[in-house]
Design an enzyme around this catalytic site. Structure first.
Site, PDB file in Angstrom:
ATOM      1  N   ALA A   2       0.833  -1.203   0.000  1.00 53.95           N
ATOM      2  CA  ALA A   2       0.000   0.000   0.000  1.00 53.95           C
ATOM      3  C   ALA A   2       0.867   1.252   0.000  1.00 53.95           C
ATOM      4  O   ALA A   2       0.522   2.257   0.603  1.00 53.95           O
ATOM      5  CB  ALA A   2      -0.931  -0.002   1.214  1.00 53.95           C
ATOM      6  N   ARG A   8      -4.178   8.822  -9.781  1.00 50.21           N
ATOM      7  CA  ARG A   8      -5.430   9.044 -10.502  1.00 50.21           C
ATOM      8  C   ARG A   8      -6.626   9.333  -9.592  1.00 50.21           C
ATOM      9  O   ARG A   8      -7.699   9.691 -10.063  1.00 50.21           O
ATOM     10  CB  ARG A   8      -5.723   7.841 -11.413  1.00 50.21           C
ATOM     11  CG  ARG A   8      -4.917   7.910 -12.703  1.00 50.21           C
ATOM     12  CD  ARG A   8      -5.131   6.684 -13.552  1.00 50.21           C
ATOM     13  NE  ARG A   8      -4.416   5.536 -13.026  1.00 50.21           N
ATOM     14  CZ  ARG A   8      -4.655   4.272 -13.394  1.00 50.21           C
ATOM     15  NH1 ARG A   8      -5.617   4.011 -14.239  1.00 50.21           N
ATOM     16  NH2 ARG A   8      -3.946   3.296 -12.883  1.00 50.21           N
TER      17      ARG A   8
END
Ligand code: UD1
Ligand code: CA
Length: 466
Positions: A2, A8
């Site tokens: 992670a 995005r």
């Protein structure tokens, strides 16, 4: 894994902290690992390391240890950064590697991966998936006997390889001894210049080939932007709602019922109207009915209580057979005991409404204790704030507060006392007394007639205009 930024998402917040059904997406992944029996969870973090670590610590305490990946040099590099955190573990341990941005993965799937890995000669199992739309995923390349030879990343793939339907979903189970050895051989000689974890598959080929288990795309799909986030949210909510319906909850309209992941338990024969939202750690007892448009956050509701439309209940606990709403607002610190009633436009905050008490219309009850079977008239206001401090109002059992009264705190209305309508209570009212601060009413006979005459409007009734 992670550590990525999640460009995005176009967000100031790390991607894995964005919430799915009220729970940060990385918590879903850790939760699935723990549900599958993981004894130790290592979270590989980079971007917003401290924020993500703190969020995991709040939810899972010391069960999750964080490993820092200072720069994101690929998934292989991410796992290299996590090795020190498992340095004490023996080589025959099976390690599961999960992607932090794919919250819908089920614990059963992790268990299947671990079992396949344990049974394999290669010591490597992974999830494959056939996407329902073109995805830039790694392609599973097989030899002529069908054994998994390698994974070719989308950016390195030839047109023929891109035509392969089986892709790498990004979840693995691997024997720790093999992982330790194989990670040393990774090279960044590829299109992205990264260390690819997927190169482990070619290493495993020499040991008999990695095992691929097919998983539905909807379960393994990762979140890259807010369109993905909304799709996963819808799927997560559907999964949560179906779970509760199978547990005995009726939903008038599951598509507009919003239940957070950490809500529960919900009792048997609970009925939820349309547009109901249950958030945080809300719990509902048997036969509770929450009607249209109500929003409950961290609320605990005892059996047989009815919450009527458009009520908002937050950080509050409500006893059995209570009726709340419509349009009631129970703010944090509200406690309502059994058989009490709170009606429309009643707001409570840090207030204990005791058994059988009633406030049926238009009231503000803050920092108050409302005694058993007391009656709070319409328009009653506890004046709890002097601009500096909050003060307490105590209304004892059986007291009757007439409509449009102000109770200027700190103040106590004694047992079974009466407060006359329109009274401003500034002094304690003794038990059984009547408090009354009214100016005496004066009736001026014939005044209205004289008033109209004086204004020359004899033939018109009030409201008829010019
Ligand atoms: C990876 C796989 C690809 C697979 C796809 C599925 C590799 C080389 N490729 O693609 O075969 O089809 O996942 O989604 O593994 N991360 C880090 N540190 C890094 C890089 C990534 O922690 O240095 C984390 C990301 O935060 C994310 C996960 O790893 O949670 C996957 O990274 P992403 O860049 O989305 O995957 P790809 O490498 O494109
Ligand atoms: Ca991804």
């Amino acid at each position: 894994m992670a550590a990525g930024l999640g460009t995005r998402m176009k967000s100031d917040m790390a991607k894995v902290l964005h919430r799915v059904a009220g729970r940060p997406m990385v918590h879903w992944v850790v939760g699935a690992a723990k549900a599958a029996g993981a004894t130790k969870v290592v979270a590989i973090l980079g971007h917003q390391y401290e924020a993500v670590r703190a969020s995991l610590e709040r939810a899972f305490g010391a069960d999750v240890v964080a490993a820092l990946q200072p720069e994101q040099r690929g998934t292989g590099h991410a796992i290299q950064c996590a090795l020190p955190a498992v340095a004490e573990e023996p080589d025959d341990r099976i390690v599961v590697i999960l992607t932090g941005d794919a919250p819908l993965l089920l614990p059963e799937r992790i268990t299947a991966l671990v079992e396949a890995c344990a049974a394999s000669a290669s010591g490597l199992a992974l999830l494959s998936t056939v996407p329902d739309r073109p995805m830039p995923y790694g392609r599973l390349v097989r030899d002529d006997r069908g054994a998994l030879a390698k994974i070719v990343e989308h950016s390195d793939a030839t047109p023929e390889q891109r035509a392969i339907r089986d892709t790498n979903a990004g979840f693995y189970a691997v024997r720790l001894g093999d992982l330790r050895k194989d990670l040393l051989t990774l090279r960044a000689d590829n299109a992205k210049g990264e260390l690819y974890l997927t190169d482990l598959v070619a290493q495993a080929y020499a040991r008999g080939g990695a095992v691929a288990i097919d998983a539905p795309f909807a379960e393994v799909t990762g979140i890259n932007d807010r369109v993905d986030l909304a799709q996963v949210e819808t799927a997560a909510r559907r999964r949560i709602n179906e779970h509760w319906m199978r547990e005995g909850v009726t939903m008038i309209d599951p598509a507009s019922t919003f239940i957070d992941a950490d809500v529960g338990p919900l009792g048997k024969d609970v009925i939820l109207g349309a547009n109901v939202a249950l958030r945080g750690k809300t719990t509902l007892g048997d036969k509770v009915r929450i009607d249209h448009g109500a929003v409950l956050t961290d609320a605990s509701i005892a059996p047989e209580t009815l919450v009527k439309p458009y009520s908002v209940i937050s950080e509050a606990s409500v006893g059995e057979r209570v009726e709340i709403g419509p349009f009631t607002h129970c703010r944090p610190g509200t406690r309502v005991d059994e058989d009490a009633r709170l009606g429309n436009f009643v707001e409570t905050k840090k207030t204990h409404v005791m058994a059988g008490a009633k406030a049926n219309h238009l009231a503000y009850l803050g920092d108050a204790s409302i005694g058993q079977k007391s009656n709070i008239g319409a328009g009653t206001i506890t004046c709890n704030y002097d601009g500096f401090q909050k003060h307490k109002t105590t209304i004892e059992a059986g007291a009757f507060i007439g409509s449009d009264s102000q109770l200027v705190a700190p103040v106590t209305v004694g047992r079974e006392a009466y407060v006359a309508s329109g009274t401003t209570v500034t002094k304690d009212v003794p038990r059984g007394a009547l408090a009354l601060t009214r100016v005496k009413q004066v009736n001026v006979e014939g005044w209205a007639e004289r008033f109209r005459e004086a204004n020359g409007k004899r033939n018109k009734k009030p409201g008829e205009g010019e």
